[in-house]
Design a protein around this motif. Structure first.
Motif, short mmCIF file in Angstrom:
data_model
loop_
_atom_site.label_atom_id
_atom_site.label_comp_id
_atom_site.label_asym_id
_atom_site.label_seq_id
_atom_site.Cartn_x
_atom_site.Cartn_y
_atom_site.Cartn_z
N LYS A 223 0.83 -1.20 0.00
CA LYS A 223 0.00 0.00 0.00
C LYS A 223 0.87 1.25 0.00
O LYS A 223 1.84 1.35 0.76
N GLY A 224 0.54 2.19 -0.87
CA GLY A 224 1.30 3.41 -0.98
C GLY A 224 2.47 3.33 -1.94
O GLY A 224 3.07 4.36 -2.29
N ARG A 225 2.80 2.11 -2.38
CA ARG A 225 3.92 1.95 -3.32
C ARG A 225 3.46 1.40 -4.67
O ARG A 225 4.06 1.72 -5.69
N PHE A 226 2.43 0.58 -4.66
CA PHE A 226 1.92 -0.04 -5.88
C PHE A 226 0.59 0.58 -6.27
O PHE A 226 -0.21 0.96 -5.39
N THR A 227 0.34 0.64 -7.57
CA THR A 227 -0.94 1.13 -8.08
C THR A 227 -1.46 0.20 -9.16
O THR A 227 -0.75 -0.06 -10.14
N ILE A 228 -2.67 -0.29 -8.97
CA ILE A 228 -3.30 -1.14 -9.98
C ILE A 228 -4.23 -0.28 -10.83
O ILE A 228 -4.87 0.66 -10.33
N ASP B 49 -7.32 -0.94 -18.40
CA ASP B 49 -7.84 -0.30 -19.59
C ASP B 49 -8.74 -1.33 -20.27
O ASP B 49 -8.25 -2.25 -20.93
N ASN B 50 -10.04 -1.18 -20.09
CA ASN B 50 -10.96 -2.18 -20.63
C ASN B 50 -11.02 -2.15 -22.16
O ASN B 50 -11.37 -3.15 -22.78
N ALA B 51 -10.64 -1.03 -22.75
CA ALA B 51 -10.59 -0.97 -24.21
C ALA B 51 -9.44 -1.79 -24.76
O ALA B 51 -9.50 -2.26 -25.90
N LYS B 52 -8.42 -1.97 -23.95
CA LYS B 52 -7.24 -2.74 -24.37
C LYS B 52 -7.19 -4.11 -23.71
O LYS B 52 -6.22 -4.85 -23.91
N ASN B 53 -8.21 -4.45 -22.91
CA ASN B 53 -8.23 -5.74 -22.21
C ASN B 53 -6.94 -5.98 -21.43
O ASN B 53 -6.36 -7.08 -21.46
N THR B 54 -6.50 -4.95 -20.73
CA THR B 54 -5.21 -5.02 -20.04
C THR B 54 -5.33 -4.46 -18.62
O THR B 54 -5.99 -3.44 -18.41
N VAL B 55 -4.67 -5.13 -17.70
CA VAL B 55 -4.56 -4.64 -16.33
C VAL B 55 -3.08 -4.39 -16.05
O VAL B 55 -2.21 -5.10 -16.58
N TYR B 56 -2.82 -3.37 -15.26
CA TYR B 56 -1.45 -2.94 -14.99
C TYR B 56 -1.17 -2.96 -13.48
O TYR B 56 -2.09 -2.85 -12.66
N LEU B 57 0.11 -3.06 -13.16
CA LEU B 57 0.54 -2.88 -11.78
C LEU B 57 1.80 -2.01 -11.82
O LEU B 57 2.86 -2.47 -12.25
N GLN B 58 1.64 -0.77 -11.40
CA GLN B 58 2.78 0.15 -11.29
C GLN B 58 3.40 -0.06 -9.92
O GLN B 58 2.73 0.08 -8.90
N MET B 59 4.67 -0.42 -9.91
CA MET B 59 5.37 -0.72 -8.67
C MET B 59 6.50 0.28 -8.47
O MET B 59 7.43 0.33 -9.29
#
Length: 112
Positions: free
Chosen positions: A65-70, A73-83
């Protein structure tokens, strides 16, 4: 058939950042909540983060928490994890998950 393909892992120094991606196909991506789960060497699976189907609600393990961001983009069928601010204890194989569907994982190694 259902496919979840993770990418973006690699070797990074402590304090560094990585962005993981998970490209989905074979199911109605926009109808599913998505999660990231990791497995450190010699340890069990650890839930990391989740996002609801519309992207408006997210949740995180206390350890990230506080370091990662989920995000997704449903248009691209993609989920991300910014770490960000990565620590050696973040070293693990990271998997994306949608109910019973799992990707093959991407290795993240945090080391100097």
């Amino acid at each position: 058939q259902v496919q979840l393909v993770e990418s973006g892992g690699g070797l990074v120094q402590p304090g560094g950042s990585l962005r993981l991606s998970c490209a989905a196909s074979g199911f109605t991506f926009s109808s599913y909540a998505m999660s990231w789960v990791r497995q450190a060497p010699g340890k069990g699976l650890e839930w990391v983060s989740a996002i609801n189907s519309g992207g408006g609600s997210t949740d995180y393990a206390d350890s990230v928490k506080g370091r990662f961001t989920i995000s997704r983009d449903n248009a691209k069928n993609t989920v991300y994890l910014q770490m960000n601010s990565l620590k050696p204890e973040d070293t693990a194989v990271y998997y994306c998950n949608a109910n019973a569907y799992w990707g093959q994982g991407t290795q993240v190694t945090v080391s100097s």
